[in-house]
Scaffold this active site. Sequence first.
Site, PDB file in Angstrom:
ATOM      1  N   GLY A 196      62.688  -4.650  65.732  1.00 53.70           N
ATOM      2  CA  GLY A 196      63.022  -3.403  65.060  1.00 53.70           C
ATOM      3  C   GLY A 196      64.512  -3.190  65.122  1.00 53.70           C
ATOM      4  O   GLY A 196      65.215  -3.887  65.861  1.00 53.70           O
ATOM      5  N   PRO A 198      68.304  -1.794  65.917  1.00 52.71           N
ATOM      6  CA  PRO A 198      68.889  -1.479  67.214  1.00 52.71           C
ATOM      7  C   PRO A 198      68.696  -0.001  67.562  1.00 52.71           C
ATOM      8  O   PRO A 198      68.753   0.846  66.681  1.00 52.71           O
ATOM      9  CB  PRO A 198      70.382  -1.785  67.045  1.00 52.71           C
ATOM     10  CG  PRO A 198      70.518  -2.478  65.751  1.00 52.71           C
ATOM     11  CD  PRO A 198      69.287  -2.276  64.951  1.00 52.71           C
ATOM     12  N   THR A 200      66.055   1.580  68.692  1.00 54.19           N
ATOM     13  CA  THR A 200      64.771   2.236  68.462  1.00 54.19           C
ATOM     14  C   THR A 200      63.905   2.271  69.721  1.00 54.19           C
ATOM     15  O   THR A 200      62.805   2.806  69.688  1.00 54.19           O
ATOM     16  CB  THR A 200      63.984   1.517  67.341  1.00 54.19           C
ATOM     17  OG1 THR A 200      64.046   0.121  67.566  1.00 54.19           O
ATOM     18  CG2 THR A 200      64.564   1.836  65.983  1.00 54.19           C
ATOM     19  N   GLY A 201      64.392   1.663  70.801  1.00 59.33           N
ATOM     20  CA  GLY A 201      63.669   1.776  72.063  1.00 59.33           C
ATOM     21  C   GLY A 201      62.906   0.535  72.481  1.00 59.33           C
ATOM     22  O   GLY A 201      61.951   0.635  73.242  1.00 59.33           O
ATOM     23  N   LYS A 202      63.343  -0.625  72.035  1.00 57.27           N
ATOM     24  CA  LYS A 202      62.635  -1.852  72.397  1.00 57.27           C
ATOM     25  C   LYS A 202      62.784  -2.143  73.893  1.00 57.27           C
ATOM     26  O   LYS A 202      61.797  -2.411  74.582  1.00 57.27           O
ATOM     27  CB  LYS A 202      63.174  -3.038  71.577  1.00 57.27           C
ATOM     28  CG  LYS A 202      62.974  -2.864  70.086  1.00 57.27           C
ATOM     29  CD  LYS A 202      63.522  -4.017  69.306  1.00 57.27           C
ATOM     30  CE  LYS A 202      65.035  -4.119  69.356  1.00 57.27           C
ATOM     31  NZ  LYS A 202      65.713  -2.968  68.733  1.00 57.27           N
ATOM     32  N   THR A 203      64.023  -2.078  74.364  1.00 56.25           N
ATOM     33  CA  THR A 203      64.270  -2.311  75.779  1.00 56.25           C
ATOM     34  C   THR A 203      63.507  -1.290  76.622  1.00 56.25           C
ATOM     35  O   THR A 203      62.888  -1.622  77.631  1.00 56.25           O
ATOM     36  CB  THR A 203      65.776  -2.218  76.065  1.00 56.25           C
ATOM     37  OG1 THR A 203      66.453  -3.057  75.141  1.00 56.25           O
ATOM     38  CG2 THR A 203      66.108  -2.643  77.454  1.00 56.25           C
ATOM     39  N   HIS A 418      62.047   8.293  43.372  1.00 54.30           N
ATOM     40  CA  HIS A 418      61.892   6.853  43.137  1.00 54.30           C
ATOM     41  C   HIS A 418      60.621   6.329  43.840  1.00 54.30           C
ATOM     42  O   HIS A 418      59.769   5.697  43.222  1.00 54.30           O
ATOM     43  CB  HIS A 418      63.139   6.131  43.644  1.00 54.30           C
ATOM     44  CG  HIS A 418      63.115   4.640  43.493  1.00 54.30           C
ATOM     45  ND1 HIS A 418      63.844   3.986  42.545  1.00 54.30           N
ATOM     46  CD2 HIS A 418      62.440   3.679  44.181  1.00 54.30           C
ATOM     47  CE1 HIS A 418      63.630   2.687  42.647  1.00 54.30           C
ATOM     48  NE2 HIS A 418      62.771   2.481  43.642  1.00 54.30           N
ATOM     49  N   GLU A 419      60.504   6.643  45.112  1.00 54.29           N
ATOM     50  CA  GLU A 419      59.347   6.148  45.874  1.00 54.29           C
ATOM     51  C   GLU A 419      58.055   6.798  45.396  1.00 54.29           C
ATOM     52  O   GLU A 419      57.017   6.144  45.330  1.00 54.29           O
ATOM     53  CB  GLU A 419      59.548   6.388  47.374  1.00 54.29           C
ATOM     54  CG  GLU A 419      60.690   5.597  47.996  1.00 54.29           C
ATOM     55  CD  GLU A 419      60.629   4.101  47.726  1.00 54.29           C
ATOM     56  OE1 GLU A 419      59.522   3.556  47.607  1.00 54.29           O
ATOM     57  OE2 GLU A 419      61.701   3.483  47.594  1.00 54.29           O
ATOM     58  N   ASP A 494      64.040  -3.876  42.749  1.00 58.71           N
ATOM     59  CA  ASP A 494      62.777  -3.834  42.003  1.00 58.71           C
ATOM     60  C   ASP A 494      62.896  -4.641  40.726  1.00 58.71           C
ATOM     61  O   ASP A 494      61.994  -5.392  40.357  1.00 58.71           O
ATOM     62  CB  ASP A 494      62.441  -2.382  41.611  1.00 58.71           C
ATOM     63  CG  ASP A 494      62.203  -1.509  42.829  1.00 58.71           C
ATOM     64  OD1 ASP A 494      61.877  -2.062  43.880  1.00 58.71           O
ATOM     65  OD2 ASP A 494      62.353  -0.276  42.701  1.00 58.71           O
TER      66      ASP A 494
HETATM   67  P1  ADP Z   1      66.881  -1.108  71.639  1.00 59.08           P
HETATM   68  O1  ADP Z   1      66.576  -1.987  72.779  1.00 59.08           O
HETATM   69  O2  ADP Z   1      65.757  -1.008  70.649  1.00 59.08           O
HETATM   70  O3  ADP Z   1      68.167  -1.405  70.963  1.00 59.08           O
HETATM   71  P2  ADP Z   1      67.025   0.816  73.690  1.00 59.08           P
HETATM   72  O4  ADP Z   1      65.664   0.732  74.258  1.00 59.08           O
HETATM   73  O5  ADP Z   1      68.091   0.091  74.416  1.00 59.08           O
HETATM   74  O6  ADP Z   1      67.015   0.351  72.179  1.00 59.08           O
HETATM   75  O7  ADP Z   1      67.399   2.337  73.540  1.00 59.08           O
HETATM   76  C1  ADP Z   1      68.600   2.861  74.033  1.00 59.08           C
HETATM   77  C2  ADP Z   1      68.392   4.267  74.532  1.00 59.08           C
HETATM   78  O8  ADP Z   1      68.018   5.111  73.476  1.00 59.08           O
HETATM   79  C3  ADP Z   1      67.266   4.352  75.532  1.00 59.08           C
HETATM   80  O9  ADP Z   1      67.738   4.139  76.819  1.00 59.08           O
HETATM   81  C4  ADP Z   1      66.764   5.765  75.346  1.00 59.08           C
HETATM   82  O10 ADP Z   1      67.539   6.683  76.090  1.00 59.08           O
HETATM   83  C5  ADP Z   1      67.026   6.028  73.882  1.00 59.08           C
HETATM   84  N1  ADP Z   1      65.817   5.777  73.095  1.00 59.08           N
HETATM   85  C6  ADP Z   1      65.687   4.836  72.143  1.00 59.08           C
HETATM   86  N2  ADP Z   1      64.477   4.878  71.594  1.00 59.08           N
HETATM   87  C7  ADP Z   1      63.800   5.862  72.199  1.00 59.08           C
HETATM   88  C8  ADP Z   1      62.478   6.383  72.057  1.00 59.08           C
HETATM   89  N3  ADP Z   1      61.626   5.889  71.178  1.00 59.08           N
HETATM   90  N4  ADP Z   1      62.122   7.412  72.854  1.00 59.08           N
HETATM   91  C9  ADP Z   1      62.984   7.899  73.752  1.00 59.08           C
HETATM   92  N5  ADP Z   1      64.227   7.450  73.939  1.00 59.08           N
HETATM   93  C10 ADP Z   1      64.663   6.445  73.164  1.00 59.08           C
HETATM   94 ZN    ZN Z   2      61.875   0.816  44.351  1.00 59.47          ZN
HETATM   95 MG    MG Z   3      67.946  -3.288  73.586  1.00 64.56          MG
END
Ligand code: ADP
Ligand code: ZN
Ligand code: MG
Length: 601
Positions: A196, A198, A200-203, A418-419, A494
């Site tokens: 996803g 950057p 978005t909370g993957k880590t 559009h959507e 499109d």
């Molecule tokens: P990624 O690894 O996707 O780039 P991170 O997990 O490092 O993103 O997110 C960085 C910070 O942003 C996290 O430490 C948190 O504080 C905040 N954060 C990101 N996504 C979320 C989420 N879904 N819910 C709560 N906090 C989030």
């Molecule tokens: Zn379109």
């Molecule tokens: Mg990360």
Amino acid sequence: MINKGMRQLLLWMLGFMLLAGIYNSIKVSQSEKDIPYSEFKSKLKSKEIKKVVVSPDLIKGEMIAEGKKVNFKTIPMSDSNLVKDMEESGVENFAATADKSWITSILLNIGWILIFILIWWFIFFRQAQMGGKQAMNFGKSRARQQDLKKNKITFKDVAGCDESKEELKDIVDYLKNPKKYKTLGGTLPKGVLLYGPPGTGKTLLAKAVAGEAGVEFFTSSGSEFVEMFVGVGASRVRDLFERAKRNAPAIVFIDELDAVGRHRFAGIGGGHDEREQTLNQLLVELDGFDSKEGIILIAATNRPDVLDPALLRPGRFDRRINVPIPDIKGRQEILKVHSRKVIMDENVDLSIVAQRTPGFVGADLANIVNEAAIIAAKKDKQKVEFSDLEEAIEKMIAGPQRRTRVISENERKIVAYHESGHAIVAKMIKGCDPVHKVTIIPRGPALGYTMQLPKEDRYLTSKTEILSRLSVLLAGRAAEEVTFGELTTGAHDDLSKATAYAQKMVTEFGMSEKIGPLSLKKDESEVFLGRDIVRQPGYSDETSRNIDEEVKRIVNDAYFKAKNILIENKTVLDKLASVLMEKETVDGAEIDDMISQLNAV
Ligand code: ADP
Ligand code: ZN
Ligand code: MG
């Protein structure tokens, strides 16, 4: 280390002795006057020799020269009269010594050899001790073992990605009760890939899995494996997995997997040896461990598209979980999570903050809450107020490190129409995959998208279906035209898709009556620049012109159809667009409700 100091001292002493020895030998040789045998004999005659020591290859002694006692040496010649001459000369003291020269020379040489061995040994031993510490640790993984008891992160700390969390829950369950799964004999995924954009909370999600399951968490970043020296990365990977196995059950987390996992042989200049070796090692480890051992590999990337296909093969990262950009509801939840950490005024309505921040990801929102707290503190406030949050948002949008695309209200309206156009035509026309959801949350280069999911797997597509798809593709542009009477550049993707589709209909599928059931496809299996230029399509100019005309006709017809549907359903279009602007995401069922309600009136 005590030994080290001792050795250093020894080394110095040795050096000193060596120097002293050299000095001595020079001094001795200087004080002994080298004289020819003839001079020795004449001095014997003149009785100036006082003392002689004879050895087979050297004569040493004392003589008088210019009135002083001087040591001398000379090389003997075979001289049977030597003893007689010495007696006659009255040398006070003469003697012979045994021929020890070979023994001494061997002893001396052994001494030298010993000294060299000693020096060599010291130097190398010391190097191995000092440099070796680094050299031996070089291949060790830099992974940090996170202590999760102190700062435990759980799913509660992650908001706005419920679907991703749901998918991770069985991993947690497995790590908690591996026995349950072992007895049943099923195999679990070894590798989970979180992908996803950057921030978005993957880590965060990976940490939460470890926190929920209460297992060891080894975290490292893909870039740590790409070192200057070939082989280092590979040995780090090996070490990382060994450490994890010793601590099982455990989670091995590799952040930024794309740093190592990039498609091999990709890019100009060919392969990258080190990365390739590291990637190979990673594949070996992935194949080598069994999830029954209680180890799960979680990796995160924001570029799943560049990953080597080998990583995505079954049995490797076979569970792939999307961590999307949050929608308005998700943003509100994330804001709620982060506001727990600050003192927030009760009157703050987080839903309004969420509304103002389309396209923002979790990291941005966390930043906004933090920034607002700083702003409030600067103003000596007791609580964070709405105005502080507003200021933080503005700062973020206008600030230099604006990471997210911020869309103006007007642009959002265009995107919404559009959507909506895509979605409504997809609903109204027959032979189309059902609309799963529509969203105006930007994702990648797209400002919004309409997601259609097929009911079942299909391998054949009819002409009607393709024509319907074309209409759906062109409906975005049609909606813009119907509503605003003006066109934007937003539809270009499109259009290129629709054109390519129409071209295929004519040249590959034989779906044009004018051209007939011919395949006029160009060989595109290997597109090399040179080849493509040289090679001409294998048909005449007239056919070529006919193809162009047919493609144009098909696209135009499809566009016209879409436009008509939208004109007929203008009220539905307006309604859906306005709901989209408010909620950002609308699912298929809601659109159905909308259509039936409006049509009932
Ligand atoms: P990624 O690894 O996707 O780039 P991170 O997990 O490092 O993103 O997110 C960085 C910070 O942003 C996290 O430490 C948190 O504080 C905040 N954060 C990101 N996504 C979320 C989420 N879904 N819910 C709560 N906090 C989030
Ligand atoms: Zn379109
Ligand atoms: Mg990360």
